[in-house]
Enzyme design. Structure first.
Site, short mmCIF file in Angstrom:
data_model
loop_
_atom_site.label_atom_id
_atom_site.label_comp_id
_atom_site.label_asym_id
_atom_site.label_seq_id
_atom_site.Cartn_x
_atom_site.Cartn_y
_atom_site.Cartn_z
CE LYS A 1 -79.32 83.84 64.77
NZ LYS A 1 -79.45 84.38 66.33
CB THR B 1 -84.09 94.45 66.76
OG1 THR B 1 -85.24 93.96 65.90
CG2 THR B 1 -84.28 96.06 66.77
CB ALA C 1 -85.09 89.22 74.02
N GLY C 2 -85.20 90.48 70.81
CA GLY C 2 -84.77 91.50 70.07
C GLY C 2 -83.49 91.54 70.00
CD GLU D 1 -78.81 87.68 66.88
OE1 GLU D 1 -79.72 86.76 66.93
OE2 GLU D 1 -78.60 88.54 66.38
N GLY D 2 -75.69 84.89 69.51
CA GLY D 2 -76.05 83.94 70.03
C GLY D 2 -77.42 83.36 69.46
CG HIS E 1 -80.71 86.30 54.38
ND1 HIS E 1 -81.37 85.01 55.11
CD2 HIS E 1 -80.67 86.01 53.11
CE1 HIS E 1 -81.15 83.84 54.11
NE2 HIS E 1 -80.64 84.41 53.00
#
EC number: 6.3.3.3
Length: 218
Positions: free
Chosen positions: A35, A15, A11-12, A116-117, A52
């Protein structure tokens, strides 16, 4: 702390997480991207995974950071963390309590920690816990990123129902691509109707960076 999830994979999240962190840092809010669990990666051959990219951004703040500092469980299999862990390292289950301690340590150094999951909120980490459980343990605000394709209405409403039922502090934001003209005629009309009746409107991510930064920091 802000926990970023999504209505589904691709889904982004990454980003949007990077864009939000870049905006916050440009506003003078020291923001780091983490993450803790990443699947579908090979660090020997692929240096362009989500983590990264996070490391590249984070090193603008701290050149000493390494991949292992910001991502603690890494698996080659592109699957839910539970399945990857059971196949690749069966005797070492993911320890969410250890994750929480390591993630919270960053709050001592940074104004905002963005976590972030992996996948969506119901993706299993262990047999007993999923991504939502991790966010709850972190006591983090939650930002759910939605795709902008047909079907986003159902995906957004399901996540809204789940988060509202837990009485959580959350926002849902649509990752709108520049070339998606169909969104404005297919999905936006309902989103506008929903927002008229909701005290927690669904926003367009790219148009709401200032609002989302304020939400994360309040």
């Amino acid at each position: 702390m802000l926990f970023i999830s999504a209505t589904n994979t691709n889904a982004g999240k990454t980003t949007c997480a990077r864009l939000l962190a870049q905006y916050c840092n440009a506003c003078g809010v020291r923001t780091i991207l983490l993450k803790p669990i990443e699947t579908g990666v090979n660090d020997t051959t692929n240096h362009f995974s989500d983590v990264h990219l996070f490391l590249q951004d984070n090193r603008l703040l701290d050149r000493s950071l390494t991949l292992k500092d910001i991502s603690f469980y890494r698996y080659a299999k592109a699957s839910a963390p539970l399945i990857a862990q059971q196949e690749e390292n069966q005797n070492a289950p993911i320890d969410t309590n250890d994750l929480i301690q390591r993630l919270q340590n960053f709050t001592k150094t940074y104004d905002l920690v963005i976590v972030e999951g992996a996948g969506g909120l119901c993706v299993p980490i262990t047999l007993e816990e999923n991504m939502l459980d991790l966010a709850l343990k972190l006591k983090a605000k939650i930002l759910v990123i939605s795709h902008d394709n047909l079907g986003l209405i159902n995906d957004c409403l399901l996540n809204d129902f789940l988060l509202k039922s837990h009485q959580l502090d959350y926002k849902i934001a649509i990752n709108l691509r520049e070339n998606n003209a169909a969104f404005h005629s297919v999905s936006l009309p309902y989103i506008e109707l929903f927002n008229e009746r909701s005290n927690n409107p669904i926003v367009i991510f790219q148009q709401s960076l200032k609002e989302l930064m304020s939400f994360a920091l309040k």
